[in-house]
Design an enzyme around this catalytic site. Structure first.
Site, PDB file in Angstrom:
ATOM      1  N   TYR A   1       7.660   4.048   9.959  1.00  0.00           N
ATOM      2  CA  TYR A   1       8.020   2.622   9.960  1.00  0.00           C
ATOM      3  C   TYR A   1       8.412   2.097   8.576  1.00  0.00           C
ATOM      4  O   TYR A   1       8.746   0.913   8.450  1.00  0.00           O
ATOM      5  CB  TYR A   1       6.880   1.778  10.534  1.00  0.00           C
ATOM      6  CG  TYR A   1       5.528   1.982   9.872  1.00  0.00           C
ATOM      7  CD1 TYR A   1       5.159   1.268   8.735  1.00  0.00           C
ATOM      8  CD2 TYR A   1       4.608   2.887  10.402  1.00  0.00           C
ATOM      9  CE1 TYR A   1       3.925   1.438   8.144  1.00  0.00           C
ATOM     10  CE2 TYR A   1       3.368   3.074   9.819  1.00  0.00           C
ATOM     11  CZ  TYR A   1       3.025   2.349   8.686  1.00  0.00           C
ATOM     12  OH  TYR A   1       1.793   2.543   8.097  1.00  0.00           O
TER      13      TYR A   1
ATOM     14  N   ARG B   1       0.869  -1.186   0.000  1.00  0.00           N
ATOM     15  CA  ARG B   1       0.000   0.000   0.000  1.00  0.00           C
ATOM     16  C   ARG B   1       0.902   1.231   0.000  1.00  0.00           C
ATOM     17  O   ARG B   1       1.766   1.383   0.863  1.00  0.00           O
ATOM     18  CB  ARG B   1      -0.956  -0.003   1.197  1.00  0.00           C
ATOM     19  CG  ARG B   1      -0.303  -0.070   2.557  1.00  0.00           C
ATOM     20  CD  ARG B   1      -1.323   0.184   3.668  1.00  0.00           C
ATOM     21  NE  ARG B   1      -0.814  -0.191   4.971  1.00  0.00           N
ATOM     22  CZ  ARG B   1      -0.024   0.573   5.732  1.00  0.00           C
ATOM     23  NH1 ARG B   1       0.346   1.775   5.301  1.00  0.00           N
ATOM     24  NH2 ARG B   1       0.397   0.147   6.897  1.00  0.00           N
TER      25      ARG B   1
ATOM     26  N   HIS C   1      -1.991   3.413   6.511  1.00  0.00           N
ATOM     27  CA  HIS C   1      -2.919   2.330   6.823  1.00  0.00           C
ATOM     28  C   HIS C   1      -4.360   2.829   6.721  1.00  0.00           C
ATOM     29  O   HIS C   1      -5.203   2.200   6.075  1.00  0.00           O
ATOM     30  CB  HIS C   1      -2.633   1.809   8.222  1.00  0.00           C
ATOM     31  CG  HIS C   1      -3.613   0.785   8.701  1.00  0.00           C
ATOM     32  ND1 HIS C   1      -3.665  -0.491   8.176  1.00  0.00           N
ATOM     33  CD2 HIS C   1      -4.584   0.843   9.645  1.00  0.00           C
ATOM     34  CE1 HIS C   1      -4.623  -1.168   8.781  1.00  0.00           C
ATOM     35  NE2 HIS C   1      -5.200  -0.380   9.669  1.00  0.00           N
TER      36      HIS C   1
END
Length: 370
Positions: free
Chosen positions: A283, A269, A273
């Site tokens: 991250y 992606r 999120h």
């Protein structure tokens, strides 16, 4: 130093042999070249163009949805860019009568299955009309509880089997969802009853911020199918032809009475999120983003179609403009939908209102009339 105890079997070797079997299935490489001619699905030129059109449309829908969310015109939204091949190509392998049981990132699939775009926007806003699918549109509302859709799918698939339907139920979750108990219960139940289900794990590398290698010690998620006694396959989730072929094969097996399949699609992606405050730069590295951008499913498929003379800039712009117009009309329709009332929710919850709510209902009805 104590010598290692000799055992009559080598369980580690057995595991390694199993894991080695799960090689990634691919048809188109990153340059849009066919690397597995024997696996090419039987799709006409028109079908290939339609698949590309849907992927482009979905990318525009994602961009506009992010913008609408930032404007405060949408509520909950989980970006989909980068997962178009995984989502749209798998759905393209289905039939209209099949059931789609989505997770919260899988709104594009239920739109292409027949849910009106305006209702998808209402779902994002938390409006009950967003979950009121039209008659004949076999979809469930997007599941917010991680992995719960796997159990639902097993049940739906068993129901289809008991009714003698030549249809399947398909569901989706992410790599994080594969760590949930419902994931294992769903695939095990469906396997036990040989139910016509397709379980897709979209391994986009991160469950929010948790990397895939922290989810499981397993080399692949696809190999978890072995524990349920069902087939599993690892697919290049950025390759629409491979995803289509794997899903179609799973569907053909299911309607032939051969039971469920677990499909792991390796994808990525590009966005956060969800739009609820997630920051992927905390991250993920720039190098990782760059590496996966080279695998973009739209770029890959575009190169393949252009090579065949089936796609060009003009066709793509037509799809883009159509998407923008339809999105604009749909958000206006959502804006014009009457606001939901407390009495609406009470009315649709019960066929016959419980006595203890009758009094509250009348109180709210009076307030809403003012």
């Amino acid at each position: 130093m104590a010598s290692k105890k000799k055992t009559p079997f080598d369980s580690v070797k057995v595991l390694e042999q199993i894991e080695e079997k799960f090689e990634m299935f691919q048809i188109l490489n990153e340059e849009g070249k066919v690397v597995n001619e024997d696996a090419m699905p039987e799709l006409s030129d028109e079908q290939l163009q339609e698949l590309m059109s849907r992927m482009v449309y979905t990318r525009i829908l994602d961009q506009r949805s992010i913008s609408l969310n930032r404007q405060g015109r949408l509520g909950f939204y989980a970006p989909t860019a980068g997962q178009e091949a995984s989502q749209i190509a798998s759905h393209y392998a289905l039939e209209k009568e099949d059931w789609v049981v989505p997770g919260y990132r899988d709104v594009p699939q239920i739109i292409w299955h027949g849910l009106p775009l305006a209702q998808a926007f209402l779902f994002s806003r938390g409006h009950f009309q967003g979950n009121n699918s039209p008659e004949g549109v076999n979809v469930l509302p997007p599941q917010i509880i991680i992995g719960a859709q796997y159990v639902q799918t097993a049940g739906i698939a068993l129901g289809l089997k008991k009714r003698g339907k030549d249809t399947v139920a398909i569901t989706y979750t992410g790599d994080g969802g594969s760590s949930q108990g419902d994931f294992y219960e769903g695939i095990n139940f469906a396997g036990s009853y040989n139910a016509p289900a397709i379980f897709v794990v979209q391994n986009n590398q991160f469950a929010i911020s948790t990397p895939r290698d922290k989810q499981t010690k397993g080399k692949t998620i696809a190999q978890k199918a072995v524990s349920a006694g069902i087939p599993g396959i690892l697919v290049d989730g950025m390759d629409p032809l491979a995803v289509y072929a794997a899903t179609r094969e799973a569907r053909d097996r299911a309607v032939a009475g051969e039971g469920p399949t677990l499909i792991e699609t390796l994808c990525y992606r590009y966005g956060p999120h969800t739009m609820a405050g997630d920051d992927p730069t905390r991250y993920r590295t720039d190098d990782m983003d760059t590496e996966w951008e080279k695998k973009d499913p739209l770029v890959r498929f575009r190169k393949f179609l252009e090579e065949k003379g089936l796609w060009n800039e003009e066709k793509e712009n037509e799809v883009i403009e159509k998407a923008k117009e339809e999105i604009k009309a749909a958000i206006k329709e959502a804006d014009d939908t009457p606001k939901q009332k407390v009495t609406d929710l009470m009315e649709i919850m019960y066929e016959e209102m419980p006595y203890n709510l009758n009094e509250q209902y009348e109180i709210y009805k009076e307030k809403e009339s003012k």
